[in-house]
Design an enzyme around this catalytic site. Structure first.
Site, PDB file in Angstrom:
ATOM      1  N   GLY A 264       0.444  -6.221   5.360  1.00  0.00           N
ATOM      2  CA  GLY A 264       0.750  -4.937   4.739  1.00  0.00           C
ATOM      3  C   GLY A 264       1.791  -4.171   5.526  1.00  0.00           C
ATOM      4  NE  ARG A 265      -1.637  -0.118   7.791  1.00  0.00           N
ATOM      5  CZ  ARG A 265      -2.717   0.344   8.433  1.00  0.00           C
ATOM      6  NH1 ARG A 265      -2.628   1.413   9.196  1.00  0.00           N
ATOM      7  NH2 ARG A 265      -3.881  -0.275   8.305  1.00  0.00           N
TER       8      ARG A 265
ATOM      9  CE1 TYR B 104      -3.171  -5.234  10.234  1.00  0.00           C
ATOM     10  CE2 TYR B 104      -2.804  -3.975  12.228  1.00  0.00           C
ATOM     11  CZ  TYR B 104      -2.842  -4.051  10.856  1.00  0.00           C
ATOM     12  OH  TYR B 104      -2.545  -2.947  10.108  1.00  0.00           O
TER      13      TYR B 104
ATOM     14  CG  ASP C 105      -1.871  -1.207   1.170  1.00  0.00           C
ATOM     15  OD1 ASP C 105      -2.173  -1.672   0.049  1.00  0.00           O
ATOM     16  OD2 ASP C 105      -2.287  -1.683   2.234  1.00  0.00           O
TER      17      ASP C 105
ATOM     18  CB  ILE D 184     -25.006  -2.160 -11.551  1.00  0.00           C
ATOM     19  CG1 ILE D 184     -24.519  -1.003 -12.440  1.00  0.00           C
ATOM     20  CG2 ILE D 184     -25.860  -1.601 -10.416  1.00  0.00           C
ATOM     21  CD1 ILE D 184     -25.650  -0.310 -13.210  1.00  0.00           C
ATOM     22  N   GLY D 185     -23.495  -4.658 -12.694  1.00  0.00           N
ATOM     23  CA  GLY D 185     -22.748  -5.417 -13.686  1.00  0.00           C
ATOM     24  C   GLY D 185     -22.191  -4.590 -14.822  1.00  0.00           C
ATOM     25  CG  ASN D 186     -23.640  -1.267 -18.173  1.00  0.00           C
ATOM     26  OD1 ASN D 186     -23.225  -0.121 -18.120  1.00  0.00           O
ATOM     27  ND2 ASN D 186     -23.873  -1.906 -19.305  1.00  0.00           N
TER      28      ASN D 186
ATOM     29  NE  ARG E 202     -11.876  -0.163  -8.826  1.00  0.00           N
ATOM     30  CZ  ARG E 202     -13.056   0.194  -8.328  1.00  0.00           C
ATOM     31  NH1 ARG E 202     -13.488  -0.336  -7.198  1.00  0.00           N
ATOM     32  NH2 ARG E 202     -13.808   1.079  -8.962  1.00  0.00           N
ATOM     33  CE  LYS E 203     -11.356  -4.681   0.429  1.00  0.00           C
ATOM     34  NZ  LYS E 203      -9.898  -4.516   0.243  1.00  0.00           N
TER      35      LYS E 203
END
Lengths: 276, 276
Positions: A245-246, A228, A40, A99-101, A94-95
């Site tokens: 991460g950190r 954690y 990150d 909606i699908g489109n 990215r999470k």
């Protein structure tokens, strides 16, 4: 699913139906690591530097490419080169949650061209089944150029305090993983989910990969609600890959620290498969 | 909250505690529009073209800046100019959905520099309260350069089929809106939420702005689970701003269509405040 966590990565690499999961388990086996670094960092220099230094000790590099202050496509090209050099996969955290489109356009093409460089992406189940259906459709299109080289994880639980990724949310995660297993290889979650009953029932030889986030050897949380667990406790709880991460990149000696995470994570894995 | 929906935009502009909400209601009042166009276009030419053409008829332009295949920062600079030219606000529909430490970097700085150009952004409640706390912290930092010019909406319900943004998820949305009203101005939701009880209870003179998505005069849904309602039914249900996407930009005459949405939305609003 729970039963497969007693098997070795090598064994799972042989039998998994999805090529990305086979590759992932193969990397873990050959490099003797189940560590994922959540890189990150906000400058490309720091990101590429940490990817190059830690590359030998990790199975996967997890990115939030949109936090890079100096993002350019050349940065992900350099990341791709490092992924080849050190034999790791790239997971863009990215999470997706639309909606699908919309998610189809966010994943394939767009400003960050995620599908062109991230072997693995993830999505939340908040919008309902359509999000997994839509991403799977994109990956199965005749003209999708990365067939068999891309996979999806479902964010099935979260480690932040008071998260609502529980109950029916987690159940739907499992249901959609089973229904779209041609693209979904597993979960980001803090425990195994194979025992969860869904309409379709478990797949034959089901083997979802479990990524567990919020792993830290030194800290129990931050001031913004993140909580954690340790590499050992995460692997004992069923994690196939531990995301730190950190705890790794924000310490004085990231390389030595990554080695310690690798050792603890690997020993816990050996113990789990009965080889310790 | 429900009670305020019987007041005029002009009245609400006068009394709202948040400068962005005041500005938003002021724009609606002066331009006689409650239309938000969801400009889900994938080239900057199309996006800027539609923003310029529809600018006079909309209160807000909603973007997914990351779906632009040819994104450059100059595009958002051009968008900002158009927002001034036509007097609309820009709402980046980012749907933040991560732990606090990450969303702060995704919002302020990063590859897309969202805080520098989007007057309004939104977040989901999936990670728990920490996400709203973290974004509010960023907006309140001494060195945040856009103080009083930025605001947050909470995605409290979704229109996609089988969405899990319901129940406790929606309740927590309301609770956090009340708790962080120095940054949160309202919701993206398909109904008014003021009647929902939370620990803290309603604020004095509470007036959350309601954006309703999935508005379409012609279609009832798409093949990926999206479900629609009309401008009239949305405003009757409590929408202060109606978000329409493909129903406006993907038809042969977007300008004429935007005018029709504006007229239907405005008449429904006049009727709601008893002036029709």
């Amino acid at each position: 699913m729970a039963s497969k966590s007693k098997l070795s990565y090598g064994e799972r690499a042989k039998h998994h139906t999805h090529p990305v999961a086979r590759r992932l388990f193969g990397i873990a086996e050959s490099k003797k690591t189940n560590v994922v670094v959540s890189a990150d960092l906000t400058t490309s220099k720091e990101l590429l530097d940490i990817a190059d230094k830690l590359g030998p000790y990790i199975a996967v590099l997890k990115t939030h490419i949109d936090i890079l202050d100096d993002y350019q496509y050349s940065v992900v090209e350099a990341l791709k080169d490092l992924a080849v050099k050190h034999n790791f996969l790239i997971f863009e955290d990215r999470k997706f949650v639309d909606i699908g489109n919309t998610v189809q356009k966010q994943y394939h093409g767009g400003a960050l061209q995620i599908s062109s460089w991230a072997h693995i992406v993830n999505c939340t189940m908040l919008p309902g089944e359509g999000i997994v259906q839509a991403l799977t459709q994109t990956a199965e299109r005749e003209d999708f150029p990365y067939k068999d080289e891309r996979a999806l994880l479902i964010l099935a639980t979260m480690t932040s305090k008071g998260s609502l990724a529980t109950g029916e949310y987690t159940r739907l995660s499992v249901e959609c993983a089973r229904k779209y297993s041609q693209f979904v290889i597993g979960f980001v979650a803090s425990r195994t989910l194979g025992e969860i009953e869904t309409e379709a029932g478990p797949l034959e030889n089901e083997d979802f990969v479990l990524f567990t986030t919020g792993v830290n050897m030194a800290s129990k949380g931050d001031k913004l609600g993140q909580q954690y667990q340790t590499p050992k406790s995460a692997v004992e709880t069923g994690a196939d890959f531990i995301i730190a991460g950190r705890g790794i990149y924000a310490v004085p000696d990231p390389v030595e620290t990554a080695k310690r995470y690798r050792e603890e994570g690997w020993n816990a894995y050996l113990s789990r498969i009965g080889e310790a």
